[in-house]
Motif scaffolding. Structure first.
Motif, PDB file in Angstrom:
ATOM      1  N   UNK A 217       0.826  -1.153   0.140  1.00 31.98           N
ATOM      2  CA  UNK A 217      -0.003   0.088   0.003  1.00 31.98           C
ATOM      3  C   UNK A 217       0.887   1.156  -0.161  1.00 31.98           C
ATOM      4  N   UNK A 218       1.938   1.263   0.640  1.00 32.29           N
ATOM      5  CA  UNK A 218       2.833   2.358   0.771  1.00 32.29           C
ATOM      6  C   UNK A 218       3.448   2.613  -0.476  1.00 32.29           C
ATOM      7  N   UNK A 219       3.624   1.769  -1.308  1.00 33.58           N
ATOM      8  CA  UNK A 219       4.218   1.711  -2.690  1.00 33.58           C
ATOM      9  C   UNK A 219       3.328   2.394  -3.532  1.00 33.58           C
ATOM     10  N   UNK A 220       1.935   2.310  -3.532  1.00 27.63           N
ATOM     11  CA  UNK A 220       0.771   2.749  -4.325  1.00 27.63           C
ATOM     12  C   UNK A 220       0.762   4.253  -4.079  1.00 27.63           C
ATOM     13  N   UNK A 221       0.852   4.546  -2.756  1.00 28.08           N
ATOM     14  CA  UNK A 221       0.935   6.029  -2.263  1.00 28.08           C
ATOM     15  C   UNK A 221       1.828   6.808  -2.781  1.00 28.08           C
ATOM     16  N   UNK A 222       3.114   6.091  -2.523  1.00 32.39           N
ATOM     17  CA  UNK A 222       4.292   6.932  -3.249  1.00 32.39           C
ATOM     18  C   UNK A 222       4.113   7.151  -4.639  1.00 32.39           C
ATOM     19  N   UNK A 223       3.810   6.106  -5.240  1.00 32.99           N
ATOM     20  CA  UNK A 223       3.769   6.386  -6.770  1.00 32.99           C
ATOM     21  C   UNK A 223       2.536   7.369  -7.302  1.00 32.99           C
ATOM     22  N   UNK A 224       1.596   7.333  -6.587  1.00 33.03           N
ATOM     23  CA  UNK A 224       0.647   8.189  -6.917  1.00 33.03           C
ATOM     24  C   UNK A 224       1.131   9.627  -6.447  1.00 33.03           C
ATOM     25  N   UNK A 225       1.815   9.835  -5.230  1.00 28.67           N
ATOM     26  CA  UNK A 225       2.440  11.438  -4.963  1.00 28.67           C
ATOM     27  C   UNK A 225       3.179  11.709  -5.838  1.00 28.67           C
ATOM     28  N   UNK A 226       4.174  10.823  -6.357  1.00 28.70           N
ATOM     29  CA  UNK A 226       5.175  11.215  -7.155  1.00 28.70           C
ATOM     30  C   UNK A 226       4.716  11.283  -8.812  1.00 28.70           C
ATOM     31  N   UNK A 227       3.641  10.612  -9.046  1.00 24.31           N
ATOM     32  CA  UNK A 227       2.995  10.697 -10.392  1.00 24.31           C
ATOM     33  C   UNK A 227       2.201  12.041 -10.542  1.00 24.31           C
ATOM     34  N   UNK A 228       1.618  12.468  -9.444  1.00 27.63           N
ATOM     35  CA  UNK A 228       0.798  13.612  -9.604  1.00 27.63           C
ATOM     36  C   UNK A 228       1.913  14.747  -9.587  1.00 27.63           C
ATOM     37  N   UNK A 229       2.945  14.763  -8.855  1.00 23.39           N
ATOM     38  CA  UNK A 229       3.828  15.900  -8.836  1.00 23.39           C
ATOM     39  C   UNK A 229       4.476  15.911 -10.364  1.00 23.39           C
ATOM     40  N   UNK A 230       4.696  14.753 -11.017  1.00 30.69           N
ATOM     41  CA  UNK A 230       5.346  14.689 -12.393  1.00 30.69           C
ATOM     42  C   UNK A 230       4.162  15.246 -13.320  1.00 30.69           C
ATOM     43  N   UNK A 231       2.948  14.896 -13.175  1.00 29.56           N
ATOM     44  CA  UNK A 231       2.055  15.473 -14.076  1.00 29.56           C
ATOM     45  C   UNK A 231       2.000  16.931 -13.944  1.00 29.56           C
ATOM     46  N   UNK A 232       1.950  17.373 -12.812  1.00 28.41           N
ATOM     47  CA  UNK A 232       1.760  18.884 -12.520  1.00 28.41           C
ATOM     48  C   UNK A 232       3.060  19.612 -13.497  1.00 28.41           C
ATOM     49  N   UNK A 233       4.160  19.015 -13.125  1.00 30.74           N
ATOM     50  CA  UNK A 233       5.405  19.653 -13.957  1.00 30.74           C
ATOM     51  C   UNK A 233       5.152  19.491 -15.399  1.00 30.74           C
ATOM     52  N   UNK A 234       4.677  18.114 -16.019  1.00 33.53           N
ATOM     53  CA  UNK A 234       4.604  18.116 -17.496  1.00 33.53           C
ATOM     54  C   UNK A 234       3.557  18.839 -18.043  1.00 33.53           C
ATOM     55  N   UNK A 235       2.564  19.338 -16.981  1.00 41.31           N
ATOM     56  CA  UNK A 235       1.430  20.134 -17.754  1.00 41.31           C
ATOM     57  C   UNK A 235       1.689  21.551 -17.448  1.00 41.31           C
ATOM     58  N   UNK A 236       2.621  21.811 -17.025  1.00 40.56           N
ATOM     59  CA  UNK A 236       3.197  23.362 -16.645  1.00 40.56           C
ATOM     60  C   UNK A 236       2.289  23.787 -15.637  1.00 40.56           C
ATOM     61  N   UNK A 237       1.951  23.118 -14.468  1.00 35.08           N
ATOM     62  CA  UNK A 237       1.205  23.704 -13.474  1.00 35.08           C
ATOM     63  C   UNK A 237       1.681  23.992 -12.211  1.00 35.08           C
ATOM     64  N   UNK A 238       3.131  23.823 -12.365  1.00 36.48           N
ATOM     65  CA  UNK A 238       3.925  24.027 -11.090  1.00 36.48           C
ATOM     66  C   UNK A 238       5.087  23.006 -11.077  1.00 36.48           C
ATOM     67  N   UNK A 239       5.785  23.295  -9.754  1.00 37.08           N
ATOM     68  CA  UNK A 239       7.066  22.503  -9.742  1.00 37.08           C
ATOM     69  C   UNK A 239       6.430  21.295  -9.039  1.00 37.08           C
ATOM     70  N   UNK A 240       5.526  21.320  -8.453  1.00 38.55           N
ATOM     71  CA  UNK A 240       5.076  19.638  -7.931  1.00 38.55           C
ATOM     72  C   UNK A 240       5.835  19.749  -6.392  1.00 38.55           C
ATOM     73  N   UNK A 241       6.476  20.816  -5.802  1.00 32.02           N
ATOM     74  CA  UNK A 241       6.814  20.793  -4.421  1.00 32.02           C
ATOM     75  C   UNK A 241       5.476  20.637  -3.656  1.00 32.02           C
ATOM     76  N   UNK A 242       4.694  21.451  -3.726  1.00 29.88           N
ATOM     77  CA  UNK A 242       3.470  21.643  -3.121  1.00 29.88           C
ATOM     78  C   UNK A 242       2.740  20.358  -2.891  1.00 29.88           C
ATOM     79  N   UNK A 243       2.777  19.221  -3.644  1.00 29.08           N
ATOM     80  CA  UNK A 243       2.096  17.973  -3.652  1.00 29.08           C
ATOM     81  C   UNK A 243       3.010  17.140  -2.857  1.00 29.08           C
ATOM     82  N   UNK A 244       4.216  17.249  -2.744  1.00 26.13           N
ATOM     83  CA  UNK A 244       5.331  16.428  -1.993  1.00 26.13           C
ATOM     84  C   UNK A 244       5.375  16.699  -0.603  1.00 26.13           C
ATOM     85  N   UNK A 245       4.459  17.442  -0.009  1.00 25.68           N
ATOM     86  CA  UNK A 245       4.648  17.898   1.380  1.00 25.68           C
ATOM     87  C   UNK A 245       4.633  16.775   2.290  1.00 25.68           C
TER      88      UNK A 245
END
Length: 190
Positions: free
Chosen positions: A162-190
């Motif tokens: 379960x922890x791996x799933x949560x980490x993948x989602x957190x990282x994936x969302x942060x990367x999506x924000x960067x890829x789509x130009x919506x920010x650095x993704x730092x706020x997602x990794x808090x």
């Protein structure tokens, strides 16, 4: 209803007209349930009926000076106000629906075409961003946000903790924000 009850209600309205808040509170306690039942018969919807009931009692508070016991009972005077407000609400709702239906019929086709083009472009942008995010984050994101699976369901389906799933989602969302130009993704990794 007994004559003394009718006299008492009339006296409460007259005292309300003089600004007596206690008389108004007693009138509310005595009549709110019965007026609510009358309003619900017209509107059916409980939430709207409660709003109309409050409007009726506001009208009673503000218009109590207009009550004349020689012209009718307090009960009739209040019931007429409740029924009229309920019917007005029904008519207003019907008129609003008719306006909405007429307006929707006048929308130009170009608006829907433009919206479809914008949706297609946005969907393509999301697909490109997902490809750049890469696996296993891409599949995890798709299972969560497209398939609507819970973290536990994704964990079972992918055979990972379960922890791996949560980490993948957190990282994936942060990367999506960067890829789509919506920010650095730092706020997602808090």
């Amino acid at each position: 209803m007994h004559e003394e009850d009718q006299d008492h209600d009339a006296a409460l309205i007259e005292r309300t007209a003089a600004g007596d808040q206690e008389a108004f509170a007693e009138l509310y306690d005595r009549w709110s349930g019965r007026l609510m039942a009358l309003i619900i018969q017209v509107l059916v919807d409980r939430a709207q009926s409660e709003e109309v009931l409050q409007e009726v009692f506001l009208e009673i508070w503000e218009g109590a000076a207009g009550y004349d016991r020689s012209r009718g009972s307090a009960r009739g005077w209040m019931a007429v106000r409740a029924r009229r407000r309920a019917v007005d609400r029904v008519r207003s709702s019907q008129a609003s629906r008719r306006r909405d239906q007429q307006w929707h019929g006048t929308l130009p086709d170009a608006d829907t075409t433009l919206q479809q083009v914008e949706d297609a472009l946005e969907a393509e942008e999301v697909r490109r961003a997902l490809r750049r995010v890469g696996e296993p984050h891409r599949s995890t994101l798709l299972l969560a946000y497209v398939a609507g699976l819970s973290h536990v369901e994704i964990s079972r389906r992918m055979g990972v903790p379960l922890g791996t799933v949560k980490s993948r989602l957190r990282y994936g969302v942060a990367r999506m924000r960067i890829e789509m130009g919506a920010g650095t993704g730092q706020e997602v990794q808090r």
